[in-house]
Design an enzyme around this catalytic site. Structure first.
Site, PDB file in Angstrom:
ATOM      1  N   ASP A 205      16.428  51.864  32.953  1.00  0.00           N
ATOM      2  CA  ASP A 205      17.142  52.040  34.223  1.00  0.00           C
ATOM      3  C   ASP A 205      16.235  51.752  35.425  1.00  0.00           C
ATOM      4  O   ASP A 205      15.074  52.186  35.436  1.00  0.00           O
ATOM      5  CB  ASP A 205      17.575  53.523  34.273  1.00  0.00           C
ATOM      6  CG  ASP A 205      18.595  53.812  35.336  1.00  0.00           C
ATOM      7  OD1 ASP A 205      19.689  53.223  35.288  1.00  0.00           O
ATOM      8  OD2 ASP A 205      18.295  54.609  36.237  1.00  0.00           O
ATOM      9  N   GLU A 263      16.549  47.010  33.732  1.00  0.00           N
ATOM     10  CA  GLU A 263      17.578  46.790  34.748  1.00  0.00           C
ATOM     11  C   GLU A 263      16.865  46.498  36.059  1.00  0.00           C
ATOM     12  O   GLU A 263      16.076  47.327  36.527  1.00  0.00           O
ATOM     13  CB  GLU A 263      18.463  48.033  34.896  1.00  0.00           C
ATOM     14  CG  GLU A 263      19.606  47.814  35.857  1.00  0.00           C
ATOM     15  CD  GLU A 263      20.096  49.094  36.522  1.00  0.00           C
ATOM     16  OE1 GLU A 263      19.312  50.033  36.644  1.00  0.00           O
ATOM     17  OE2 GLU A 263      21.268  49.123  36.928  1.00  0.00           O
ATOM     18  N   HIS A 340      28.692  49.664  32.775  1.00  0.00           N
ATOM     19  CA  HIS A 340      29.296  50.914  33.256  1.00  0.00           C
ATOM     20  C   HIS A 340      29.249  51.033  34.774  1.00  0.00           C
ATOM     21  O   HIS A 340      29.829  51.969  35.345  1.00  0.00           O
ATOM     22  CB  HIS A 340      28.562  52.090  32.614  1.00  0.00           C
ATOM     23  CG  HIS A 340      27.144  52.149  33.044  1.00  0.00           C
ATOM     24  ND1 HIS A 340      26.202  51.190  32.687  1.00  0.00           N
ATOM     25  CD2 HIS A 340      26.506  53.011  33.846  1.00  0.00           C
ATOM     26  CE1 HIS A 340      25.048  51.492  33.258  1.00  0.00           C
ATOM     27  NE2 HIS A 340      25.196  52.577  33.973  1.00  0.00           N
TER      28      HIS A 340
HETATM   29  O1  TEU Z   1      21.915  51.707  38.489  1.00  0.00           O
HETATM   30  C1  TEU Z   1      20.869  51.265  39.336  1.00  0.00           C
HETATM   31  C2  TEU Z   1      21.385  50.376  40.377  1.00  0.00           C
HETATM   32  O2  TEU Z   1      21.238  49.191  40.322  1.00  0.00           O
HETATM   33  C3  TEU Z   1      22.019  50.982  41.557  1.00  0.00           C
HETATM   34  O3  TEU Z   1      21.125  50.707  42.633  1.00  0.00           O
HETATM   35  C4  TEU Z   1      23.392  50.380  41.721  1.00  0.00           C
HETATM   36  O4  TEU Z   1      23.383  49.479  42.769  1.00  0.00           O
HETATM   37  C5  TEU Z   1      24.282  51.575  41.908  1.00  0.00           C
HETATM   38  O5  TEU Z   1      24.946  51.661  40.677  1.00  0.00           O
HETATM   39  C6  TEU Z   1      25.206  51.486  43.081  1.00  0.00           C
HETATM   40  O6  TEU Z   1      26.170  50.467  42.869  1.00  0.00           O
HETATM   41  C7  TEU Z   1      21.364  52.557  37.467  1.00  0.00           C
HETATM   42  C8  TEU Z   1      22.479  53.012  36.545  1.00  0.00           C
HETATM   43  O7  TEU Z   1      23.025  51.880  35.872  1.00  0.00           O
HETATM   44  C9  TEU Z   1      23.520  53.711  37.382  1.00  0.00           C
HETATM   45  O8  TEU Z   1      24.650  54.087  36.573  1.00  0.00           O
HETATM   46  C10 TEU Z   1      22.883  54.956  37.976  1.00  0.00           C
HETATM   47  O9  TEU Z   1      23.809  55.555  38.865  1.00  0.00           O
HETATM   48  C11 TEU Z   1      21.598  54.592  38.758  1.00  0.00           C
HETATM   49  O10 TEU Z   1      20.749  53.689  38.071  1.00  0.00           O
HETATM   50  C12 TEU Z   1      20.747  55.852  38.965  1.00  0.00           C
HETATM   51  O11 TEU Z   1      20.180  56.221  37.726  1.00  0.00           O
END
Ligand code: TEU
Length: 573
Positions: A205, A263, A340
């Site tokens: 993440d 990610e 997701h």
């Molecule tokens: O998402 C990280 C991310 O890229 C966020 O900055 C994204 O832009 C956010 O989802 C707003 O649209 C990861 C996970 O995939 C996400 O589900 C989590 O909410 C987030 O990190 C925090 O852990």
């Protein structure tokens, strides 16, 4: 010649535990529910399962706020259930990867409880604490950055009279990666603990947020109506990032035959990505980029949905990512259309109109499964699942804190401007993360066979009566059947589809996407119509040999014309 890395020839299937399958009738998906569907997953033809966070968590951000990296969120099951899932996956010849969330923990994690206890707690600098600034005699946060989920990234802690940093929710305090003791604890507690238990790697993440710009400069003011400004360019790719990722590779991943998929938001071009994934860098195996996923997201405060996303940009972004997979880079890429955090791809890049839904789902599958790199298929994507109906009340049915924050901002900015409010709500209805979190649609029984409970944690999409796995398993012309066939073809012709060079034709064509995948004397031609109208096409002169139709999403194939959302693959005889 060294064996190819197993993860280069794999397709990943992403599972969101809350919404996949409920085994104990409480209306929430769980780990035994996933284990009960391992045959379905294997029969799809995927090789790796990625499970989103199931760890102990107060669930402010659906488990991305972890209170114990080695314990299980009780409603999801027990540690024995997790061990059984790992064993069940391996017994079917598949691998399993977990989600690694170590940019932040939950505020309920013992580390943070200890850190916030007092300024001289031994764990005080396990998190990012800063004193207040005083402006005009008033206490203010160290800078003006906006958190991903609203408000300032700084939360005031009254007992110890300092702010702590949280890029995401107040309940997700950022760990201090500058502290080598923290990094060591993360590697042992959250990473190697699971790798030692046979987990085959991680989706990592926000992998590029660990290194902070420690001077915390103010972000440019883009919205004077609020003190908190988007700071995406400061969130990612800080000065010590690659040092930390090399250390994590050395201390963790290098010791096992596992995969690391980072990610990687705010990192658009392949040149920016190469330092993360080039084998010689010894950091990550591949990354999940955002440029395609953000193509129809507007900019600015409300990220208004862009009805006018352009196919030529979709193609250029694809081409840029494919460059990562060419042999001389000794690197690799992922390809995906859903996860997701994203709305359903049929509703965004295809058409969820009844007469086009199945065709466009198959067309998007053809795009995804003929590209080089490691594809990631999100649960329900193989069924052609679509967004929630626009008739649903966003503030009643959508559960994600990201959507709650969005609607709060929308109401603040729109005030009594009805047009702005309507545009904003429409945008949420097209791009909210909630669309991918409605329960998996297993059959046409109540609640789509997801649960026996009357009440589910999130409403089941009304589409379940005509979109469900049971119906599609009996239908050779279903989206599910098409995914299974494409995944077989991907392996049969792996030199073309997995490893072949990507050659885009007609880059500026806004209606169709035409590309060749090539390996030595062989080539495959992929034709995709992204519109609801007939479109002309020509076989590119660079296509070698006589075109032989390998697969199409329609029963007949007209010369020179692609029907609405038609997809075809030709190979040279
Ligand atoms: O998402 C990280 C991310 O890229 C966020 O900055 C994204 O832009 C956010 O989802 C707003 O649209 C990861 C996970 O995939 C996400 O589900 C989590 O909410 C987030 O990190 C925090 O852990």
């Amino acid at each position: 010649e060294t064996l190819p890395k197993w993860w280069k020839e794999a397709t990943v299937y992403q599972i969101y535990p809350a919404s996949f399958k409920d085994s104990n009738g409480d209306g929430l998906g769980d780990i035994p529910g996933i284990s009960s569907k391992l045959d379905y997953i294997r029969d799809l033809g995927v090789n790796v399962i990625w499970i989103c966070p199931f760890y102990k968590s107060p669930q402010y951000d659906m488990g991305y706020d972890i209170a114990d990296y080695q314990d299980v969120h009780a409603p999801y099951g027990s540690k024995a259930d997790v061990d059984a899932l790992i064993a069940g996956t391996h017994a079917r010849g598949m691998k399993i990867i977990f989600d690694l969330v170590v940019n932040h923990t939950s505020h309920e994690h013992a580390w943070f409880q200890e850190s916030r206890r007092s300024r001289d707690s031994p764990k005080r600098d396990w998190y990012m604490w800063r004193p207040a600034k005083v402006v005009d005699g008033k206490r203010v946060p160290p800078n003006n950055w906006r958190s991903n989920f609203g408000g300032s990234v700084w939360e005031w802690d009254e007992p110890t009279q300092e702010y702590y940093l949280h890029y995401f929710a107040v309940q997700q305090p950022d760990l201090n990666w500058e502290n080598p003791v923290v990094r060591k604890a993360v590697y042992a507690t959250a990473v190697n603990y699971w790798l030692d238990k046979g987990v085959d790697g991680f989706r990592i993440d926000t992998v590029n947020m660990y290194s902070k710009f420690l001077d915390f400069p103010d972000a440019a003011v883009v919205d004077p109506s609020t003190p908190w400004q988007p700071a995406d360019k400061y969130y990612s790719n800080g000065p010590r990032l690659h040092e930390f990722l090399k250390e994590m590779h050395r201390e963790c991943f290098s010791k096992y035959d596992v995969v690391s998929i980072g990610e990687c938001p705010n990192t658009p071009n392949f040149k920016d990505v190469l330092p993360f994934v080039s084998t010689q860098e010894k950091e990550l195996d591949m990354v999940i980029q955002f440029d395609l996923a953000s193509l129809d997201h507007g900019g600015g405060e409300l990220r208004l949905w862009r009805r006018d996303w352009k196919l030529h940009l979709f193609k250029a972004i694809t081409e840029d990512a494919q460059i990562l997979a060419i042999p001389e880079h000794d690197a690799w890429c992922t390809t995906y259309l859903e996860n997701h955090d994203q709305a359903r791809s049929v509703s965004r890049f295809g058409s969820d109109a009844p007469q086009f839904r199945v065709q466009s789902a198959k067309m998007l599958a053809t795009y995804l499964l003929t590209l080089s790199g490691t594809p990631i298929v999100y649960q329900g994507e193989e069924l052609g699942m679509v967004n929630m109906p626009r008739s649903w009340d966003v503030e009643k049915e959508y559960k994600d804190l990201n959507t709650v924050d969005y609607m709060r901002e929308l109401r603040r900015i729109a005030g009594d401007d009805k047009d702005m409010l309507e545009k904003g709500i429409y945008s949420a209805q097209m791009t909210a993360r909630d669309h991918s979190r409605t329960p998996m649609q297993w059959d046409s029984s109540p609640n789509a066979g997801f649960t026996t409970a009357k009440q589910t944690w999130m409403r089941v999409n009304d589409s379940f009566t005509e979109i469900n796995a049971a119906a599609q398993e009996q239908d050779g012309s279903s989206v599910l059947a098409f995914y299974r066939t494409l995944l077989k073809l991907r392996h049969t012709y792996k030199q073309l589809f997995i490893y072949g060079s990507f050659e885009l034709s007609e880059p500026d064509n806004e209606d169709t996407m035409t590309f060749i995948k090539r390996h030595e004397e062989d080539n495959a031609l992929v034709l995709l119509n992204f519109t609801k109208d007939d479109q002309p096409f020509v076989v590119p002169s660079r296509f070698k040999g006589r075109p032989e139709l390998l697969i199409s999403n329609l029963p007949t194939a007209q010369k020179h014309v692609l029907r609405p959302y038609e997809a075809r693959i030709y190979i040279n005889h």
